[in-house]
Design a protein around this motif. Structure first.
Motif, PDB file in Angstrom:
ATOM      1  N   ASP A 341       0.837  -1.067   0.108  1.00  0.00           N
ATOM      2  CA  ASP A 341       0.037  -0.089  -0.029  1.00  0.00           C
ATOM      3  C   ASP A 341       0.775   1.308   0.000  1.00  0.00           C
ATOM      4  O   ASP A 341       2.063   1.125   0.387  1.00  0.00           O
ATOM      5  CB  ASP A 341      -1.076  -0.066   1.050  1.00  0.00           C
ATOM      6  N   GLU A 342       0.189   2.301  -0.450  1.00  0.00           N
ATOM      7  CA  GLU A 342       0.709   3.861  -0.222  1.00  0.00           C
ATOM      8  C   GLU A 342       2.271   3.759  -0.583  1.00  0.00           C
ATOM      9  O   GLU A 342       2.924   4.276   0.235  1.00  0.00           O
ATOM     10  CB  GLU A 342       0.462   4.220   1.245  1.00  0.00           C
ATOM     11  N   TRP A 391      -2.341  -5.353   0.333  1.00  0.00           N
ATOM     12  CA  TRP A 391      -3.403  -4.347   0.212  1.00  0.00           C
ATOM     13  C   TRP A 391      -3.767  -3.970  -1.149  1.00  0.00           C
ATOM     14  O   TRP A 391      -3.144  -4.274  -2.157  1.00  0.00           O
ATOM     15  CB  TRP A 391      -2.777  -3.075   0.928  1.00  0.00           C
ATOM     16  N   TRP A 408      -9.109  -2.209   1.532  1.00  0.00           N
ATOM     17  CA  TRP A 408      -8.949  -1.501   2.525  1.00  0.00           C
ATOM     18  C   TRP A 408      -9.524  -0.090   2.105  1.00  0.00           C
ATOM     19  O   TRP A 408     -10.177   0.643   2.775  1.00  0.00           O
ATOM     20  CB  TRP A 408      -7.706  -1.228   3.347  1.00  0.00           C
ATOM     21  N   TYR A 433     -12.172  -0.010  10.309  1.00  0.00           N
ATOM     22  CA  TYR A 433     -10.795   0.779  10.704  1.00  0.00           C
ATOM     23  C   TYR A 433     -10.904   1.276  12.341  1.00  0.00           C
ATOM     24  O   TYR A 433     -11.664   2.227  12.467  1.00  0.00           O
ATOM     25  CB  TYR A 433     -10.519   2.294   9.764  1.00  0.00           C
ATOM     26  N   TRP A 482      -4.466   0.646  13.362  1.00  0.00           N
ATOM     27  CA  TRP A 482      -3.297   1.359  13.208  1.00  0.00           C
ATOM     28  C   TRP A 482      -3.133   2.343  14.558  1.00  0.00           C
ATOM     29  O   TRP A 482      -3.979   2.710  14.853  1.00  0.00           O
ATOM     30  CB  TRP A 482      -3.480   2.394  11.947  1.00  0.00           C
TER      31      TRP A 482
HETATM   32  C1  ACM Z   1      -3.421   1.124   4.946  1.00  0.00           C
HETATM   33  O1  ACM Z   1      -4.527   1.417   5.861  1.00  0.00           O
HETATM   34  N1  ACM Z   1      -2.761   2.001   4.600  1.00  0.00           N
HETATM   35  C2  ACM Z   1      -3.460  -0.300   4.568  1.00  0.00           C
END
Ligand code: ACM
Length: 546
Positions: A341-342, A391, A408, A433, A482
């Motif tokens: 991801d990202e 992801w 996600w 989340y 997170w």
């Molecule tokens: C994510 O929340 N960056 C998978």
């Protein structure tokens, strides 16, 4: 008149019985009788087969810790004739593991699992039949349950990169999962702000990459810096201990080693992993205060997404394969999560090496390069008998052939992947989340967003726009925790309870049995269990002025 008194008595009695049956997740079917089994210090846990020791040990340990009842565990044959809890495995091979039947009568409670997992889940239901007030004599209502899980994959993630959590808490978190019949612990082990797993071949990952010189104060980009040097990682011995602890609770641990983005901590340890090893680490935009040196590669101190990512060089692939070799030795899980991801593409855009590689491999662009990166790692892991999870960004530029997608950014990626006949785990920000605020007037620091309990409870991981055939690719769902704004175990508890409890019903119970009002009634008993566990939780869902 007599009739009325009798009716009243029946109503009161049945209310008393029903008040005690408050199982979450709601079992698939349940018939409540009258009368009780009394669990006391003379009750014996009887194993129909010695292989059921793990299930018995969980029950014994829970009863000891919460109720100060120390029960004997005996093999069949050595047991008395009454006051028994019998554990039995019927040895069936269902497609989704974990079905069980539980029967309680005046003399005996029998838990029959279709398989070993089923026996364990029957034990969890029994635990939830116990009163939430501690006493030496616990009444269990007479009843009959036949139950089985809806989804094969029932997960919770924990990010130990942004904040490190000690092994003792990781084990406790695994216990919380077990008590909710959740069977997968996704351990997010590497991040921009800390590399948390010992890799013997690359010691700097933990001597350097597991430490940061400070952490921002307040909401990103911060009101200042705590200027506190902090380190934390799990030794391989500790990882093994956690994996075993989880396995004893029928929980698979899936490790996540992030690539190619979120890799600042690894790059701080081994700068050659970057396409620009000589460039100093750039803090996030607008960060007001930075602790320690600003030169060279550094572990990040604020949150967000960073552009200095793994370079798709042979040096990096050798490094990652070496790391994964050690990871595969530690985790028996079929799945290894490789992140994906990202990953900003700026560095790859301005790297002559990357541009040359794109040409050489005939790739379309930097997204194609990411796809090449993930595909290469997948091929390596497949050759060692493992499958990857990534992801949903791993869809961009083409999905690696055997990859499972964690959706996600909503459900779009999951829907697309299922249509491409790839397995999917739903983890959309909109429903699961757990770093988002759970109430409007949240007074503790959280990342933002709004995810109240009823929204979690309302989730159905099977999107209506998929055909039944396509829906089969949705193997389950997971909540993500997170930890940018969770610096302590009690903050994690507060953020996951009671939302994890709602999630457990989403993952386990038949969709047609889901009922918010009924769930709320059962949740008030669950709050009593949280108190027994001595955990922090948010009470707002059951307070009228929410
Ligand atoms: C994510 O929340 N960056 C998978």
């Amino acid at each position: 008149m007599k009739k009325h008194v009798l009716l009243l008595l029946v109503l009161v009695l049945s209310a008393a019985v029903h008040a005690q049956v408050s199982i979450i997740p709601q079992p698939a079917s349940m018939e409540i009788g009258t009368g009780h089994f009394t669990l006391n210090r003379s009750t014996v846990i009887v194993l129909d087969h010695p292989s059921l020791r793990k299930q018995a040990d969980f029950l014994k340990s829970y009863l000891g810790k919460i109720y100060q009842l120390n029960l004997a565990v005996k093999n069949r044959g050595a047991a008395p004739a009454r006051n028994l809890i019998v554990l039995r495995n019927n040895g069936k091979h269902n497609e989704v593991k974990g079905a069980y039947q539980l029967k309680s009568s005046a003399n005996t409670i029998t838990i029959s699992g279709d398989d070993a997992e089923g026996v364990f889940y029957g034990v969890q239901s029994l635990i939830q039949l116990l009163p939430v007030s501690v006493s030496a004599s616990l009444q269990v209502p007479q009843l009959s349950i036949a139950d089985a899980p809806r989804f094969a994959y029932r997960g919770m993630m924990l990010d130990v990169g942004r904040h490190f959590f000690p092994v003792e808490f990781v084990k406790q978190y695994i216990d919380f999962l077990a008590l909710h019949k959740i069977n997968t612990f996704h351990w997010h082990l590497t991040e921009d702000q800390g590399w948390r797993i010992e890799i013997k071949k690359y010691p700097l990952l933990t001597t350097k990459g597991a430490c940061r010189n400070g952490t921002i104060l307040g909401h990103h980009p911060g009101k200042g810096n705590d200027n506190t040097h902090s380190c934390g990682f799990y030794t391989q011995a500790q990882v093994k201990e956690v994996v075993k602890y989880a396995a004893d609770r029928f929980i698979t641990v899936i490790p996540e080693i992030e690539m190619p983005g979120h890799s600042s901590a690894a790059i701080a340890a081994y700068p050659k992993l970057s396409c620009f090893p000589d460039e100093a680490t750039q803090p996030a935009k607008n960060v007001v205060d930075w602790a320690g040196p600003r030169t060279g590669k550094q572990v990040q101190q604020a949150w967000g997404v960073y552009s200095d990512v793994f370079c798709p060089s042979e040096y990096t692939f050798t490094f990652l394969q070496d790391v994964l070799d050690e990871v595969m030795q530690l985790f028996p899980s079929k799945y290894i999560h490789i992140g994906g991801d990202e990953c900003p593409k700026e560095a790859w855009k301005r790297s002559a090496f990357c541009q040359q590689l794109i040409k050489e491999k005939g790739l379309k662009d930097e997204h194609g390069l990411q796809s090449y990166f993930i595909g290469r790692i997948e091929k390596y892991l497949n050759s060692k008998g493992h499958d990857i999870i990534g992801w949903d960004e791993i869809l961009e530029g083409g999905l690696a052939p055997n990859a499972t997608v964690m959706s996600w950014r909503g459900e779009k990626g999951g829907i697309e992947a299922a249509k491409q006949k790839h397995k999917v785990i739903m983890t959309p920000t909109t429903y699961v989340y757990f770093d988002y605020a759970q109430k409007k007037n949240e007074d503790s620091l959280v990342i933002g967003g709004f995810l109240p309990l009823d929204k979690v409870y309302s989730y159905n991981p099977l999107p209506a726009e998929l055909t039944p055939e396509e829906q089969k690719y949705i193997i389950g769902a997971q909540a993500n925790v997170w930890t940018e704004y969770m610096a302590s175990p009690s903050k994690v508890e507060y953020m996951v309870f009671p939302r994890m409890t709602a999630l457990s019903e989403v993952l386990w119970s038949p969709q047609e049995l889901r009922n918010w009002d009924d769930f709320k009634k059962r949740l008030s008993t669950q709050f009593g269990r949280y108190d027994l566990w001595k955990v922090s939780y948010d009470r707002s869902a059951l307070t009228p002025d929410k």
